[in-house]
Design an enzyme around this catalytic site. Structure first.
Site, PDB file in Angstrom:
ATOM      1  N   ARG B 226       0.857  -1.189   0.000  1.00 42.30           N
ATOM      2  CA  ARG B 226       0.000   0.000   0.000  1.00 42.30           C
ATOM      3  C   ARG B 226       0.892   1.236   0.000  1.00 42.30           C
ATOM      4  O   ARG B 226       1.937   1.246   0.645  1.00 42.30           O
ATOM      5  CB  ARG B 226      -0.880   0.022   1.257  1.00 42.30           C
ATOM      6  CG  ARG B 226      -1.854  -1.125   1.372  1.00 42.30           C
ATOM      7  CD  ARG B 226      -2.973  -1.043   0.334  1.00 42.30           C
ATOM      8  NE  ARG B 226      -3.733  -2.290   0.297  1.00 42.30           N
ATOM      9  CZ  ARG B 226      -4.594  -2.603  -0.675  1.00 42.30           C
ATOM     10  NH1 ARG B 226      -4.779  -1.774  -1.703  1.00 42.30           N
ATOM     11  NH2 ARG B 226      -5.240  -3.735  -0.642  1.00 42.30           N
ATOM     12  N   HIS B 274       0.452  -0.261 -10.363  1.00 43.40           N
ATOM     13  CA  HIS B 274      -0.478  -1.067  -9.547  1.00 43.40           C
ATOM     14  C   HIS B 274      -0.908  -2.331 -10.307  1.00 43.40           C
ATOM     15  O   HIS B 274      -2.104  -2.563 -10.527  1.00 43.40           O
ATOM     16  CB  HIS B 274      -1.712  -0.243  -9.118  1.00 43.40           C
ATOM     17  CG  HIS B 274      -2.368  -0.816  -7.883  1.00 43.40           C
ATOM     18  ND1 HIS B 274      -2.943  -0.035  -6.913  1.00 43.40           N
ATOM     19  CD2 HIS B 274      -2.501  -2.099  -7.462  1.00 43.40           C
ATOM     20  CE1 HIS B 274      -3.433  -0.820  -5.952  1.00 43.40           C
ATOM     21  NE2 HIS B 274      -3.170  -2.070  -6.269  1.00 43.40           N
TER      22      HIS B 274
END
Lengths: 311, 311
Positions: B226, B274
């Site tokens: 994250r 991502h």
């Protein structure tokens, strides 16, 4: 009385070898002195590279063995002043591990399409998701010990691996095809092809204009085996017309790869400088220490050179 | 009578999903029609993405279930015309496999020092041999299912892996430390650190000026977890002074990473968009087909959304 070990190789090697060699000797509980400078008449063993300053072994009157840190012994095997056993380095653990790491790493690099993120001058955020390993068939041409070790590593990551060798092989848990028909079958399905064949007259130009055309369009070629396995011109032509997406090459017909060779500047070729598999200090140190332990225990040395045969 | 399945998502998804979905349905021996256009009153199931043209479910009078291909359902869960069960996508196989491949690939990339061969404008032939995996300690911060799967993959390649989690965990065959003291112990030895912690107030800035200084000089940072796990400014400072050799980041505080963000142009940062773990058509198709099989066999659906809870 401690065993006196002279380290006679270039200073750079001493930097690499000192710590792992001490660790390996300590593991065997040996009492030793390890230095790069010792009075010749006190030396029991020489850990040796043929390009060291020591070329005359006459003053080493109590020498028991010379332990070469190179695989190659051609520059010392004929030395008439050397009267004691000579061993060469066979670092199969380092060689196999190194090859598996290099092959697995570059297969994953091409599989994941890393290069477009490593070099991304326009700062494109393009979240294209690559397929998963089970959807990426990998062909390994040459299915000896190294090919099989790479196959098991890639299979462990989920890749659909198929080996190929000239003659039929049955290997537990691995798929392997063989012969000229088998080569066509294997290449027709391969998204990535890894070359690990030996260099023989039969294997020269295994990847040529015809066999490259059997690969699916956009396949990747990885060569950590031998330079002559690929027809260089055919590879460049296949890259230029998009048949092959990229080639990563560790071995070449001439090494170092000459400045100005078209491989250097080709945008779809990555050159690595013959590093896929090599002797590593950590594992080589184990072999050296084991041989000193054996000699001290009057056991046979590993990898003794037959000086009449020259290797 | 065949089962009528409407695929209602963007055309790009149809391209990706059609073949794996047919293969997965065929595997269950189902008799079906799968199309992107069917008369609403004939449709039994909708394979669905919330950004599709279908927003009014009223005409789908014999609909049995809506099978979402996204994990997120917030854009459909409140739709008052939807009266039948709704499932969300939990593609744990694709997600885990994808993460293991991405992490293993980038750990090997940094371990092998690939970048200096991928980008080598001066055509340097510099055969420096990297250490082998057992000499490269890897720390995995966050030791849940994904962290453990990555640890097993890296351990299989020989890396010296140590996990870390906030609370103590005992996991068969893996080493794991915990707590603030444990974090210092783990980072002090880590050549490569992989972040797989969840995003919580406690984990924010886990890598900060202090913890980055605990790493050995020249360590690599890999973040597929994250964005907020890293203090961005502290990371840039650590890269600039050479404390960290390189950082490969897949997640960011703002995504897409804004144009002009210093990460884009930093020579020691690789940005990936991502992509480390995401739903994959091949494995997601298995989940969709399994749910249609279950529904037809009157078994409970997987991953049914509780619409009162909203997920």
């Amino acid at each position: 009385m401690p065993i006196n070990i002279l380290f006679a190789a270039l200073p750079k090697r001493w930097t690499e070898y000192e710590a792992p060699l001490r660790a390996a000797l300590d593991k065997h509980g040996l009492d030793y002195i390890l230095e790069t400078d010792l009075p010749p008449q006190d030396v029991d063993y020489i850990v040796y590279a043929p390009n060291s300053a020591v070329q005359d072994f006459t003053p080493y009157t109590r020498l028991k063995a010379v332990l070469n840190i190179w695989a190659g012994v051609e520059a010392i095997v004929g030395n008439p002043t050397l009267k004691v056993p000579l061993t060469r380095m066979v670092d199969s653990e380092g060689l196999t591990r190194g090859m598996v790491e290099w092959v697995t790493g570059h297969v994953l690099r091409h599989h994941l399409g890393m290069d477009r993120h490593i070099v991304n001058p326009d700062h494109d955020w393009d979240p294209a998701i690559p397929p998963l390993a089970p959807e990426r068939p990998v062909a390994i041409l040459g299915f000896g010990a190294l090919g099989q070790a790479c196959a098991r590593s890639l299979q462990g990551l989920g890749f659909a691996v198929c080996g190929w060798s000239r003659s039929a092989k049955a290997i537990e848990g691995l798929t392997c095809d063989h012969g000229q028909d088998g080569l066509k079958r294997v290449l027709t399905h391969a998204g990535i092809v890894v070359l690990l064949l030996p260099d023989t007259p039969e294997t020269e130009n295994t990847l040529n204009a015809q066999t490259l055309s059997w690969l699916p369009k956009g396949a990747f070629v990885i060569n950590p085996g031998r330079g002559p396995l690929i027809d260089d011109d055919a590879l460049i032509a296949a890259l230029d017309r998009g048949q092959i997406a990229h080639a990563t090459l560790d071995v070449f017909r001439t090494e170092p790869l000459p400045k100005g060779h078209p491989f250097w500047s080709h945008p779809k070729i990555t050159v690595t400088p013959h590093i896929a598999a090599d002797t590593r200090p950590a594992s080589a140190a184990q072999v050296l220490a084991e041989n000193i332990r054996r000699s001290e225990a009057d056991e046979a040395l590993l990898y003794t050179v037959d000086r009449s045969a020259g290797y």
